[in-house]
Design an enzyme around this catalytic site. Structure first.
Site, PDB file in Angstrom:
ATOM      1  N   THR A 173     -14.113  37.758 -32.684  1.00 23.84           N
ATOM      2  CA  THR A 173     -14.927  37.377 -31.526  1.00 23.84           C
ATOM      3  C   THR A 173     -16.156  36.733 -32.147  1.00 23.84           C
ATOM      4  O   THR A 173     -16.579  37.140 -33.248  1.00 23.84           O
ATOM      5  CB  THR A 173     -15.336  38.588 -30.653  1.00 23.84           C
ATOM      6  OG1 THR A 173     -16.129  39.477 -31.445  1.00 23.84           O
ATOM      7  CG2 THR A 173     -14.119  39.328 -30.100  1.00 23.84           C
ATOM      8  N   HIS A 174     -16.690  35.739 -31.503  1.00 24.08           N
ATOM      9  CA  HIS A 174     -17.806  34.958 -32.079  1.00 24.08           C
ATOM     10  C   HIS A 174     -17.408  34.339 -33.426  1.00 24.08           C
ATOM     11  O   HIS A 174     -18.266  34.052 -34.252  1.00 24.08           O
ATOM     12  CB  HIS A 174     -19.057  35.816 -32.257  1.00 24.08           C
ATOM     13  CG  HIS A 174     -19.415  36.621 -31.046  1.00 24.08           C
ATOM     14  ND1 HIS A 174     -20.346  36.198 -30.115  1.00 24.08           N
ATOM     15  CD2 HIS A 174     -18.933  37.807 -30.594  1.00 24.08           C
ATOM     16  CE1 HIS A 174     -20.433  37.126 -29.152  1.00 24.08           C
ATOM     17  NE2 HIS A 174     -19.579  38.099 -29.414  1.00 24.08           N
ATOM     18  N   ASN A 201       0.813  -1.220   0.000  1.00 27.86           N
ATOM     19  CA  ASN A 201       0.000   0.000   0.000  1.00 27.86           C
ATOM     20  C   ASN A 201       0.847   1.270   0.000  1.00 27.86           C
ATOM     21  O   ASN A 201       0.569   2.201  -0.761  1.00 27.86           O
ATOM     22  CB  ASN A 201      -0.958  -0.002   1.197  1.00 27.86           C
ATOM     23  CG  ASN A 201      -1.941  -1.164   1.128  1.00 27.86           C
ATOM     24  OD1 ASN A 201      -2.048  -1.812   0.084  1.00 27.86           O
ATOM     25  ND2 ASN A 201      -2.646  -1.430   2.223  1.00 27.86           N
ATOM     26  N   LYS A 234      -4.075   3.796 -12.283  1.00 28.27           N
ATOM     27  CA  LYS A 234      -2.856   3.867 -13.089  1.00 28.27           C
ATOM     28  C   LYS A 234      -3.050   4.039 -14.582  1.00 28.27           C
ATOM     29  O   LYS A 234      -2.383   4.873 -15.212  1.00 28.27           O
ATOM     30  CB  LYS A 234      -2.000   2.631 -12.823  1.00 28.27           C
ATOM     31  CG  LYS A 234      -1.366   2.673 -11.464  1.00 28.27           C
ATOM     32  CD  LYS A 234      -0.786   1.337 -11.089  1.00 28.27           C
ATOM     33  CE  LYS A 234      -0.808   1.162  -9.608  1.00 28.27           C
ATOM     34  NZ  LYS A 234      -2.164   1.243  -8.998  1.00 28.27           N
ATOM     35  N   ASN A 248      -4.752  16.824 -45.457  1.00 29.14           N
ATOM     36  CA  ASN A 248      -5.565  16.940 -44.243  1.00 29.14           C
ATOM     37  C   ASN A 248      -4.700  17.218 -43.017  1.00 29.14           C
ATOM     38  O   ASN A 248      -3.635  16.631 -42.857  1.00 29.14           O
ATOM     39  CB  ASN A 248      -6.370  15.654 -44.014  1.00 29.14           C
ATOM     40  CG  ASN A 248      -7.390  15.415 -45.106  1.00 29.14           C
ATOM     41  OD1 ASN A 248      -7.968  16.370 -45.641  1.00 29.14           O
ATOM     42  ND2 ASN A 248      -7.606  14.152 -45.446  1.00 29.14           N
ATOM     43  N   SER A 297      -5.412  11.561 -48.790  1.00 30.34           N
ATOM     44  CA  SER A 297      -6.622  10.749 -48.768  1.00 30.34           C
ATOM     45  C   SER A 297      -6.410   9.534 -49.655  1.00 30.34           C
ATOM     46  O   SER A 297      -5.703   9.598 -50.661  1.00 30.34           O
ATOM     47  CB  SER A 297      -7.796  11.575 -49.278  1.00 30.34           C
ATOM     48  OG  SER A 297      -8.804  10.731 -49.796  1.00 30.34           O
ATOM     49  N   LYS A 355      -6.114  15.923 -51.674  1.00 34.39           N
ATOM     50  CA  LYS A 355      -6.243  16.212 -50.250  1.00 34.39           C
ATOM     51  C   LYS A 355      -4.938  16.436 -49.510  1.00 34.39           C
ATOM     52  O   LYS A 355      -3.909  15.843 -49.822  1.00 34.39           O
ATOM     53  CB  LYS A 355      -6.977  15.054 -49.560  1.00 34.39           C
ATOM     54  CG  LYS A 355      -8.464  15.108 -49.803  1.00 34.39           C
ATOM     55  CD  LYS A 355      -9.094  16.243 -49.053  1.00 34.39           C
ATOM     56  CE  LYS A 355     -10.229  15.716 -48.198  1.00 34.39           C
ATOM     57  NZ  LYS A 355     -10.731  16.760 -47.334  1.00 34.39           N
ATOM     58  N   GLU A 404      -6.084  17.750 -35.879  1.00 30.66           N
ATOM     59  CA  GLU A 404      -7.380  17.178 -35.486  1.00 30.66           C
ATOM     60  C   GLU A 404      -7.231  16.253 -34.281  1.00 30.66           C
ATOM     61  O   GLU A 404      -8.055  16.241 -33.373  1.00 30.66           O
ATOM     62  CB  GLU A 404      -7.974  16.397 -36.660  1.00 30.66           C
ATOM     63  CG  GLU A 404      -8.332  17.254 -37.852  1.00 30.66           C
ATOM     64  CD  GLU A 404      -8.682  16.396 -39.054  1.00 30.66           C
ATOM     65  OE1 GLU A 404      -7.792  16.206 -39.912  1.00 30.66           O
ATOM     66  OE2 GLU A 404      -9.814  15.896 -39.130  1.00 30.66           O
TER      67      GLU A 404
HETATM   68  N1  ARG Z   1      -1.422  -3.478  -7.432  1.00 26.10           N
HETATM   69  C1  ARG Z   1      -1.913  -2.761  -6.283  1.00 26.10           C
HETATM   70  C2  ARG Z   1      -2.360  -1.353  -6.715  1.00 26.10           C
HETATM   71  O1  ARG Z   1      -2.066  -0.999  -7.807  1.00 26.10           O
HETATM   72  C3  ARG Z   1      -0.846  -2.664  -5.266  1.00 26.10           C
HETATM   73  C4  ARG Z   1      -1.328  -2.535  -3.881  1.00 26.10           C
HETATM   74  C5  ARG Z   1      -1.994  -3.768  -3.465  1.00 26.10           C
HETATM   75  N2  ARG Z   1      -2.270  -3.782  -2.074  1.00 26.10           N
HETATM   76  C6  ARG Z   1      -3.064  -4.677  -1.509  1.00 26.10           C
HETATM   77  N3  ARG Z   1      -3.270  -4.591  -0.266  1.00 26.10           N
HETATM   78  N4  ARG Z   1      -3.634  -5.626  -2.194  1.00 26.10           N
HETATM   79  O2  ARG Z   1      -2.999  -0.648  -5.982  1.00 26.10           O
END
Ligand code: ARG
Length: 459
Positions: free
Chosen positions: A156-157, A111, A326, A286, A278, A284, A291
């Site tokens: 503007t606009h 953790n 993540k 582009n 294209s 073309k 974009e």
């Molecule tokens: N892979 C977990 C995460 O991304 C790591 C922490 C996991 N901790 C646990 N008590 N299971 O959060």
């Protein structure tokens, strides 16, 4: 067979579905450098306070360094059964160095480990993006200086408003990006505290030195509350918020590039390097890069909303929900790196058509405000009356299909008898931009001064 990292009380292994939903190694392997960096600092601290021996620390250091080389070479045996990057590296370490590897996780939990790794990753990402932002700003400043006096329409606009200069327009983005940089800097300063040593949630009974690891990892100090340390992701939300704002700036600029390269505008051209053709229409060209930059904000802001929704209502301290932080963070950071590079590329690549810009700058009675201002200055008309007289003159010119400057003096005097020949001097686009010397205004002298100021700041 169960996970040997925590399977003491387990007799059976997880179902395939459990393993699939649980494993994060497919994406969190991106943090391997940060994980190793954190483990090295942790091991050095464990030795310093006497929890592990010098030999153990030496073995851990050697093992982790070898593992880093293995990963870099693409030879690391990543295992889904080991869930995440933390346990993959730890298991491999024990495989390589034996007993000492099993001591590394003393006074540490995944953790605080994952909270640390994500922080380090985001901090590294901020440093990289900051460099790229500076580079993009530099590119804009160069072009702005070059086009300090290139007159173009200001809208503007999206309707013709007043003449401006391309330099002034580009410097507007430099200001926005400057604030984006400063927002990322604020985020970095606020997040720069170490969660390591919070362990699972309540800290540790071992005599660990959290100040030592914090310092070794470049933090200003350890986080003050162990629950907060493992449970909080506001640093990541702030990062994504800053990126989302930056992405909206890039999106607006990209949209202008799309408009400007449209032949009906014809303001700038992009080379082969930043356009695509294209498969069916041979003529073309582009502006795909523009974009895509215009669109990327969808992903980045999506990551922000995604993470806020994950964190909302989550009780303290750690919950596995947080593993969902993540992919959004990685994707947003990588997306922004690419969008910034593409934008800088386009800025350096684009070829403004000065003649076309000047022609467009004069269209749509864009110097009408200059005429009204002249009436105020020369004839002492109240601005509201001057606005009215000018409105009539615009209507007259429009009916005749001519510009304001093509009206005759007699036609003007029919609206306001005191108008004299001097009026024609303020009706050109050059006169219009040159006159706007108020601080922050569009006059070329201002633009050159601002460009010089930015150049100095960015150097
Ligand atoms: N892979 C977990 C995460 O991304 C790591 C922490 C996991 N901790 C646990 N008590 N299971 O959060």
């Amino acid at each position: 067979q169960g996970n040997q990292q925590w399977g003491g009380r387990y007799s059976g292994g997880p179902s395939a579905i459990m393993e699939a939903i649980n494993a994060s190694i497919g994406f969190d392997r991106k943090m391997w450098r940060q994980d190793i960096r954190g483990s090295l600092a942790h091991a050095a601290m464990l030795r310093h306070v006497g929890i592990i021996s010098a030999d153990d620390e030496a073995a851990i250091k050697e093992g982790l360094t070898a593992i880093g080389a293995e990963i870099e070479a693409g030879e690391f045996p990543f295992s889904e059964a080991l869930e995440d990057i933390h346990m993959n590296i730890e298991a491999r370490l024990t495989e390589r160095i034996g007993e000492a590897g099993k001591r590394l996780h003393t006074a540490r939990s995944r953790n605080d480990q994952v909270a640390l790794d994500v922080r380090l990753w985001v901090r590294d990402a901020i440093d990289g993006l900051d460099k790229q932002l500076a580079d993009l700003m530099q590119a804009l400043v160069e072009r702005a200086d070059e086009h300090a006096a290139t007159v173009m329409p200001g809208f503007t606009h999206l309707q013709p408003a007043q003449p401006t200069t391309l330099g002034h327009h580009l410097l507007a983005y430099v200001e926005m990006l400057g604030r984006d940089r400063s927002r990322l800097g604020d985020c970095r300063a606020r997040m720069n505290q170490s969660p390591l040593g919070a362990a699972a949630l309540c800290g540790s009974g071992f005599p660990i030195d959290r100040h030592m690891t914090a310092q070794a990892l470049g933090f200003d100090g350890p986080m003050r509350n162990s629950l907060d340390a493992v449970a909080s992701r506001d640093f990541a939300m702030e990062f994504l918020a800053a990126l989302s704002i930056c992405a909206t700036h890039l999106s607006r600029f990209a949209e202008e590039v799309v408009l400007w390269t449209n032949p009906y505008f014809g303001f700038v051209k992009l080379s082969d390097a930043y356009t695509t053709g294209s498969s069916i229409m041979p003529q073309k060209r582009n502006p795909d890069a523009a974009e895509l930059v215009r669109a990327k904000v969808g992903r980045v802001a999506g990551a922000l909303v995604g993470l806020m929704t994950v964190m909302k209502g989550l009780p303290l301290a750690y919950g596995k929900d947080m593993q969902e932080d993540k992919e959004g963070i990685f994707d947003a950071a990588e997306t922004m790196a690419l969008a910034l590079a593409a934008t800088a590329g386009m800025v350096r690549d684009m070829k403004p058509d000065a003649a076309r810009l000047r022609e467009a700058a004069g269209a749509g009675f864009s110097t009408a405000t200059d005429l009204a201002d002249w009436l105020v200055r020369e004839l002492r008309l109240p601005f509201r009356d001057a606005h009215h007289v000018t409105g009539h003159l615009v209507a007259k010119a429009e009916a005749r299909g001519v510009d304001l400057s093509e009206l005759t003096l007699e036609e003007m005097q029919a609206e306001e008898p005191r108008i004299h020949n001097g009026v024609f001097q303020v009706l050109s686009v050059e006169a219009s931009v040159a006159s706007r010397t108020s601080y922050g205004g569009t006059a070329p002298v201002n633009v050159r001064r601002m460009a010089a100021e930015w150049r100095e700041r960015l150097a």
